[in-house]
Design an enzyme around this catalytic site. Structure first.
Site, short mmCIF file in Angstrom:
data_model
loop_
_atom_site.label_atom_id
_atom_site.label_comp_id
_atom_site.label_asym_id
_atom_site.label_seq_id
_atom_site.Cartn_x
_atom_site.Cartn_y
_atom_site.Cartn_z
N LYS A 13 -6.14 13.77 -0.30
CA LYS A 13 -4.80 13.97 0.30
C LYS A 13 -3.73 13.35 -0.61
O LYS A 13 -4.05 12.55 -1.50
CB LYS A 13 -4.76 13.33 1.69
CG LYS A 13 -5.03 11.82 1.70
CD LYS A 13 -5.24 11.28 3.11
CE LYS A 13 -5.60 9.81 3.10
NZ LYS A 13 -5.97 9.32 4.43
N HIS B 249 -12.02 6.29 12.93
CA HIS B 249 -11.41 5.64 11.76
C HIS B 249 -11.13 4.19 12.13
O HIS B 249 -10.63 3.91 13.21
CB HIS B 249 -10.11 6.37 11.41
CG HIS B 249 -9.53 5.99 10.09
ND1 HIS B 249 -10.25 6.04 8.91
CD2 HIS B 249 -8.29 5.57 9.74
CE1 HIS B 249 -9.47 5.66 7.90
NE2 HIS B 249 -8.28 5.36 8.38
N CYS C 269 16.73 0.98 -13.23
CA CYS C 269 17.59 2.14 -12.97
C CYS C 269 16.74 3.33 -12.50
O CYS C 269 15.53 3.23 -12.40
CB CYS C 269 18.35 2.53 -14.25
SG CYS C 269 19.25 1.17 -15.02
N MET C 270 17.40 4.44 -12.26
CA MET C 270 16.68 5.62 -11.76
C MET C 270 15.69 6.15 -12.80
O MET C 270 14.57 6.51 -12.44
CB MET C 270 17.68 6.72 -11.40
CG MET C 270 17.05 7.90 -10.69
SD MET C 270 18.20 9.23 -10.34
CE MET C 270 19.22 8.52 -9.06
C1 PLP Z 1 -7.09 8.47 4.27
C2 PLP Z 1 -8.29 8.44 5.13
C3 PLP Z 1 -9.54 8.10 4.59
C4 PLP Z 1 -9.73 7.57 3.19
O1 PLP Z 1 -9.41 6.21 3.16
P1 PLP Z 1 -9.73 5.29 1.89
O2 PLP Z 1 -9.45 3.94 2.38
O3 PLP Z 1 -8.78 5.72 0.84
O4 PLP Z 1 -11.12 5.54 1.51
C5 PLP Z 1 -10.65 8.22 5.40
N1 PLP Z 1 -10.53 8.63 6.68
C6 PLP Z 1 -9.34 8.94 7.24
C7 PLP Z 1 -9.29 9.38 8.64
C8 PLP Z 1 -8.18 8.84 6.48
O5 PLP Z 1 -7.00 9.13 7.04
#
Ligand code: PLP
Length: 368
Positions: free
Chosen positions: A40, A166, A310-311
């Site tokens: 991502k 998660h 700066c930018m």
């Molecule tokens: C971004 C994400 C990961 C990856 O996390 P890392 O710490 O970069 O390995 C895994 N699971 C979910 C749901 C995430 O949003």
């Protein structure tokens, strides 16, 4: 979006290191699980398509946050499974099906909406379970069972491919919250009459430090890019190699006279005559004003940033004799993304994702 190909600022991505990190994870943490590369946010700033093509043969699938990222992968020719981990509204489901992309969902309403759509093929779904992150997911056994029942009744529309959670604190020292989240997840998974193909919970931190909690898929993001998910809180259990370095070439050198000031706001004033160099990188490239305390490295020597960033440019103090064209390192051997992050109270992830699309990415490999 303009990429500055014709400028001496480069994010160099060592693709051997990406593969090395995956191999390290496979040989140290993984038993029977599958590895899905988390790509991502433009592969955490490393380049979505390029990284995915390099690692595709070494992994079992990919995770992205958004449907557009998944489509970009398919357009790049990626054929392995792709899971969109963020939420996708039901009206976008035909796009997911057309691109053979698995989606994350959290409730019955989503499934009911999908059933009313004209789909040509079944939709692969992963149920997110909220076990304490309080971001997305179902929370109760009752809801989960109602969802499972609905999926079974509509097994031509849906393929119940996965269930996952998660963790909020997998990169910390304390196990208590992790165990609590795991127990909540286990209770919900155990209540299912039939487990889907993938029951998964492993991000990088869980996979590196807590792989006693079994996960069918290791969703590996930051560790694949070679960073410690905790920056410096926990030690890495084995070596990882940072894939990205950021360098720029000095394009102006001059003597700054005692009493002269540097950059906007005239915040730096020279106490004596000193040599100063200009580097053509700035906050528009993701080198934030807050990083001014970090310095940059010239032949391994730290050079302080003088005045505000700066930018598009920043100024540094250099030794006499420094030449236009010499290369300075902003991220690399002498200064990691974690070092930069910690200096401003953020995390390595944000430093990497913050390197803007304007910065040219170059891919190097010893195997080429
Ligand atoms: C971004 C994400 C990961 C990856 O996390 P890392 O710490 O970069 O390995 C895994 N699971 C979910 C749901 C995430 O949003």
């Amino acid at each position: 979006m303009v990429v500055a190909y014709n400028r001496e600022v480069t994010a160099v991505i060592n693709t051997d290191n990406l593969l090395f990190n995956i191999q390290q994870i496979k040989s140290n943490c993984i038993t029977t699980q599958h590895i899905f590369a988390v790509v991502k946010a433009d592969a955490y700033g490393h380049g979505l398509e390029e990284v995915s093509k390099v690692v595709e043969s070494a992994v079992d699938g990919f995770c992205v946050a958004l449907i557009d990222e998944a489509i970009a992968l398919r357009n790049a020719g990626i054929t392995k499974p792709i899971l969109v981990m963020g939420l996708t509204p039901a009206y976008l489901v035909p796009l997911c099906v057309a691109n053979d992309v698995s989606v994350t969902f959290t409730n019955l309403e989503f499934l009911q909406e999908v059933v009313s759509l004209p789909l040509t093929k079944s939709l692969k779904v992963h149920l997110a379970v909220d076990t304490g992150m309080n971001r997305i997911g179902v929370e109760t056994v009752e809801e989960t069972l109602a969802i499972e029942h609905f999926l079974q009744q509509h097994d031509l529309v849906f393929e119940f491919e996965g269930i996952f959670t998660h963790f909020a604190t997998a990169d910390g020292e304390d196990d208590n919250k992790v165990v609590k989240q795991y127990e909540r997840f286990e209770r919900i998974v155990d209540a299912l009459s039939k487990k889907p193909k993938y029951v998964h919970l492993g991000n990088s931190a869980m996979t590196l430090w807590r792989h006693q909690f079994y996960s069918d898929i290791a969703r590996i993001g930051i560790a694949m890019y070679g960073l410690n998910p905790s920056d410096f809180v926990l030690d890495l259990p084995f070596e990882l190699k940072s894939a990205l370095s950021l360098t720029a070439q000095i394009n102006h050198v001059h003597l700054l006279k005692k009493g002269e000031s540097v950059s906007y706001g005239a915040k730096y004033i020279a106490k004596k005559d000193e040599w100063i160099a200009t580097v053509p990188i700035g906050y528009a490239d993701g080198w934030r004003r807050e990083y001014a305390g970090m310095g940059v490295y010239l032949n391994g020597m730290k050079c302080d940033v003088l005045g505000v960033i700066c930018m598009d440019q920043l100024m540094i103090r250099v030794p006499q004799g420094t030449q236009v064209g010499e290369t300075v390192e902003l991220i690399g051997k002498y200064q990691s993304a974690s070092d930069v992050a910690v200096s401003v109270g953020t995390i390595g992830y944000e430093v990497l994702c913050g390197i803007s699309p304007r910065v040219n990415r170059q891919y190097v490999s010893d195997m080429l």
